[in-house]
Scaffold this motif. Structure first.
Motif, short mmCIF file in Angstrom:
data_model
loop_
_atom_site.label_atom_id
_atom_site.label_comp_id
_atom_site.label_asym_id
_atom_site.label_seq_id
_atom_site.Cartn_x
_atom_site.Cartn_y
_atom_site.Cartn_z
N LEU A 27 -0.97 7.99 -2.12
CA LEU A 27 -0.04 8.93 -1.52
C LEU A 27 -0.76 10.13 -0.92
O LEU A 27 -0.38 10.62 0.14
CB LEU A 27 0.97 9.42 -2.57
N ILE A 28 -1.78 10.61 -1.60
CA ILE A 28 -2.49 11.79 -1.13
C ILE A 28 -3.29 11.49 0.14
O ILE A 28 -3.30 12.28 1.08
CB ILE A 28 -3.41 12.35 -2.23
N PHE A 29 -3.93 10.33 0.19
CA PHE A 29 -4.84 10.05 1.30
C PHE A 29 -4.26 9.15 2.38
O PHE A 29 -4.88 8.96 3.42
CB PHE A 29 -6.15 9.45 0.77
N ASN A 30 -3.07 8.58 2.18
CA ASN A 30 -2.48 7.70 3.18
C ASN A 30 -0.97 7.94 3.27
O ASN A 30 -0.20 7.38 2.49
CB ASN A 30 -2.77 6.23 2.82
N PRO A 31 -0.52 8.78 4.22
CA PRO A 31 0.90 9.12 4.30
C PRO A 31 1.81 7.93 4.62
O PRO A 31 3.00 7.99 4.37
CB PRO A 31 0.98 10.15 5.41
N THR A 32 1.27 6.84 5.14
CA THR A 32 2.13 5.70 5.44
C THR A 32 2.64 5.04 4.15
O THR A 32 3.69 4.40 4.17
CB THR A 32 1.40 4.65 6.30
#
Length: 160
Positions: free
Chosen positions: A76-81
């Protein structure tokens, strides 16, 4: 009264910024949710390690759940998709449940005067949720919805 107006203006400004740059809203929401899940994962891992001596099953379950939540939080922190995917998945499931509940109400409430229409409303809302889930997979649409929500909330708070 003045504080409510200031907060409303800030919400409107942030909403307009997020409408102009939709990914900012998705990234901010995903990072906040990711941080929350990360803190919960750290708690579960530390609790599981401390508890494994007293109750192995509960300790191992906490450790496994903590590791799963750690992976999800970093995603969640590093990949908003991933945030957009989880949001769409939740909305799909809600839509499916609303359709099922609507069918149950139609079948089970034949004697109720408004039972039929309540069931129809559940089915219609379920279909709308599934349609929305299709569009929310796109982070740009999700970000725009976050911005619109902020702006409308700010305007409504200001009118209060």
């Amino acid at each position: 009264m003045a504080r409510n107006t200031v907060i409303s203006v800030i919400a409107i400004i942030l909403g307009l910024i997020i409408i102009a740059f939709p990914l900012v809203g998705v990234i901010a929401s995903a990072d906040i949710l990711g941080l929350s899940v990360l803190l919960l994962a750290i708690f579960l891992l530390s609790n599981g390690i401390a508890e494994v001596d007293y109750n192995q099953t509960r300790g191992l379950l906490n450790i496994v759940l903590g590791i799963i939540m750690l992976v999800v939080s970093l995603g969640l922190i590093f990949n908003p998709t991933i945030f957009a995917f989880l949001t769409a998945l939740t909305i799909y499931l809600s839509g499916i449940f609303l359709i099922i509940i609507g069918l149950i109400i139609i079948i089970g409430n034949r004697d109720n005067k408004y039972g039929f229409w309540t069931g129809i409303l559940g089915i219609v809302l379920g279909v709308i949720y599934i349609i929305l889930g299709t569009y929310i997979k796109d982070p740009m649409v999700l970000g725009s919805l976050i911005g619109i929500w902020l702006a409308v909330t700010g305007v409504l708070n200001m009118l209060e």
